[in-house]
Design an enzyme around this catalytic site. Sequence first.
Site, PDB file in Angstrom:
ATOM      1  N   HIS A  68      -2.163  -3.871   1.795  1.00 24.93           N
ATOM      2  CA  HIS A  68      -2.063  -3.585   0.359  1.00 24.93           C
ATOM      3  C   HIS A  68      -0.587  -3.401  -0.004  1.00 24.93           C
ATOM      4  O   HIS A  68       0.192  -2.858   0.777  1.00 24.93           O
ATOM      5  CB  HIS A  68      -2.861  -2.325   0.028  1.00 24.93           C
ATOM      6  CG  HIS A  68      -3.001  -2.104  -1.447  1.00 24.93           C
ATOM      7  ND1 HIS A  68      -1.994  -1.576  -2.216  1.00 24.93           N
ATOM      8  CD2 HIS A  68      -4.019  -2.382  -2.299  1.00 24.93           C
ATOM      9  CE1 HIS A  68      -2.391  -1.535  -3.488  1.00 24.93           C
ATOM     10  NE2 HIS A  68      -3.616  -2.023  -3.553  1.00 24.93           N
ATOM     11  N   ASN A 116     -11.260   0.050  -4.746  1.00 24.63           N
ATOM     12  CA  ASN A 116     -10.259   0.715  -3.902  1.00 24.63           C
ATOM     13  C   ASN A 116      -9.898   2.021  -4.587  1.00 24.63           C
ATOM     14  O   ASN A 116      -9.205   2.021  -5.606  1.00 24.63           O
ATOM     15  CB  ASN A 116      -9.025  -0.196  -3.758  1.00 24.63           C
ATOM     16  CG  ASN A 116      -7.881   0.496  -3.036  1.00 24.63           C
ATOM     17  OD1 ASN A 116      -8.062   1.557  -2.416  1.00 24.63           O
ATOM     18  ND2 ASN A 116      -6.686  -0.084  -3.102  1.00 24.63           N
ATOM     19  N   GLU A 134      -3.271 -10.283  -4.756  1.00 22.33           N
ATOM     20  CA  GLU A 134      -2.942  -9.184  -5.659  1.00 22.33           C
ATOM     21  C   GLU A 134      -1.459  -9.264  -6.004  1.00 22.33           C
ATOM     22  O   GLU A 134      -0.618  -8.701  -5.280  1.00 22.33           O
ATOM     23  CB  GLU A 134      -3.218  -7.840  -4.992  1.00 22.33           C
ATOM     24  CG  GLU A 134      -4.665  -7.578  -4.681  1.00 22.33           C
ATOM     25  CD  GLU A 134      -4.980  -6.091  -4.721  1.00 22.33           C
ATOM     26  OE1 GLU A 134      -5.890  -5.713  -5.455  1.00 22.33           O
ATOM     27  OE2 GLU A 134      -4.295  -5.311  -4.043  1.00 22.33           O
ATOM     28  N   SER A 181      -5.102  -4.796 -12.099  1.00 21.85           N
ATOM     29  CA  SER A 181      -5.505  -4.437 -13.465  1.00 21.85           C
ATOM     30  C   SER A 181      -6.812  -5.096 -13.905  1.00 21.85           C
ATOM     31  O   SER A 181      -6.937  -5.553 -15.040  1.00 21.85           O
ATOM     32  CB  SER A 181      -4.370  -4.743 -14.455  1.00 21.85           C
ATOM     33  OG  SER A 181      -3.228  -3.969 -14.146  1.00 21.85           O
ATOM     34  N   LYS A 227      -8.042   4.404  -3.516  1.00 25.98           N
ATOM     35  CA  LYS A 227      -6.709   4.930  -3.176  1.00 25.98           C
ATOM     36  C   LYS A 227      -6.845   6.428  -2.845  1.00 25.98           C
ATOM     37  O   LYS A 227      -7.837   6.806  -2.234  1.00 25.98           O
ATOM     38  CB  LYS A 227      -5.725   4.646  -4.315  1.00 25.98           C
ATOM     39  CG  LYS A 227      -5.754   3.160  -4.712  1.00 25.98           C
ATOM     40  CD  LYS A 227      -4.657   2.730  -5.610  1.00 25.98           C
ATOM     41  CE  LYS A 227      -4.811   1.237  -5.911  1.00 25.98           C
ATOM     42  NZ  LYS A 227      -3.737   0.692  -6.708  1.00 25.98           N
ATOM     43  N   GLU A 284       0.894  -1.367  -1.808  1.00 18.77           N
ATOM     44  CA  GLU A 284       1.396   0.013  -1.742  1.00 18.77           C
ATOM     45  C   GLU A 284       1.747   0.390  -0.307  1.00 18.77           C
ATOM     46  O   GLU A 284       2.692   1.142  -0.069  1.00 18.77           O
ATOM     47  CB  GLU A 284       0.356   0.971  -2.348  1.00 18.77           C
ATOM     48  CG  GLU A 284       0.340   0.870  -3.871  1.00 18.77           C
ATOM     49  CD  GLU A 284      -0.983   1.225  -4.513  1.00 18.77           C
ATOM     50  OE1 GLU A 284      -1.838   1.853  -3.866  1.00 18.77           O
ATOM     51  OE2 GLU A 284      -1.165   0.865  -5.700  1.00 18.77           O
ATOM     52  N   GLY A 289      -1.899  -1.868 -11.258  1.00 21.45           N
ATOM     53  CA  GLY A 289      -1.706  -0.601 -11.961  1.00 21.45           C
ATOM     54  C   GLY A 289      -0.796  -0.715 -13.174  1.00 21.45           C
ATOM     55  O   GLY A 289      -0.264   0.285 -13.656  1.00 21.45           O
TER      56      GLY A 289
HETATM   57  P1  PGA Z   1      -5.519  -1.677 -10.151  1.00 21.95           P
HETATM   58  O1  PGA Z   1      -5.290  -1.684  -8.567  1.00 21.95           O
HETATM   59  O2  PGA Z   1      -6.875  -2.289 -10.403  1.00 21.95           O
HETATM   60  O3  PGA Z   1      -5.473  -0.215 -10.539  1.00 21.95           O
HETATM   61  O4  PGA Z   1      -4.426  -2.472 -10.762  1.00 21.95           O
HETATM   62  C1  PGA Z   1      -5.700  -2.775  -7.807  1.00 21.95           C
HETATM   63  C2  PGA Z   1      -5.373  -2.535  -6.361  1.00 21.95           C
HETATM   64  O5  PGA Z   1      -4.401  -1.856  -6.059  1.00 21.95           O
HETATM   65  O6  PGA Z   1      -6.098  -3.017  -5.468  1.00 21.95           O
END
Ligand code: PGA
Length: 255
Positions: A96, A12, A168, A214, A14, A98, A174
């Site tokens: 997601h 992903n 997740e 992560s 982003k 976010e 992150g």
């Molecule tokens: P990350 O993000 O691997 O940077 O923690 C995962 C995600 O948002 O799908």
Amino acid sequence: MPTSRLVIIAGNWKMHKTITEAVVFVQELLPLIRNTTAKVYLAVPFTCLRAVAAASGSAITVGAQNIHEDQMGAFTGEISARMVKDTGARFVILGHSERRRLFHESDGVINQKIHSAYREELQPLLCIGETHEERHKGESHAVLKRQLVAGLKDVTPQQAENLILAYEPVWAIGTKETATTAIIDEAHGACRQVLKELFGDPIANQIPILYGGSVTAENGKTLIDDAEIDGVLVGGASLSVKSFSQIVNYQSNSR
Ligand code: PGA
């Protein structure tokens, strides 16, 4: 046992990469992942969809990170499932954290987007997960169940055959705070149980449940080797060809 479920390694990006950067990434990645037995998915910005789909051929399943819930209309700045499909994309990340947190997407809106994706035959990759606070209050399972039941409302068992789920935990995204395999196994078990209640055992057993939060080249192998984890959704570490190809290639020599 997940033996009949294919392992999926999904990236992903982003809000990262221009079209040129994206195509160079794919050109560098393809020769490095030739021998993997994993299915490789890449969710890229809208602007890169067409170019990345063209550069990827059949080696990578390309998708978007969001769609609008309606098919068309006066929604300035929005992109529909049909427009995404038209680029050559085949899947879409929905729900997601976010999007839920920063863009205030409710389970109801996410459910509408799921139906919009199915209408255009885009495969939905639904993300669910609890916050730190919810985990501390012992509400993790209830949150996962609510997000699944509401997010998948009116989805038929036949449609569910084409669903991918990603657990997740919000506190792991992150943050460099990867969930332990014990936490993930427990959460995936809880999700699988809800999927069984919704769609019956045979279909629920076929739905891949990925872990995201992560994931790195360092911890990727342990996660992919875990029998309850059908693959990973990778944010930050999917931006570099080196770390993403390493994670993809763990599959060829693990299970
Ligand atoms: P990350 O993000 O691997 O940077 O923690 C995962 C995600 O948002 O799908």
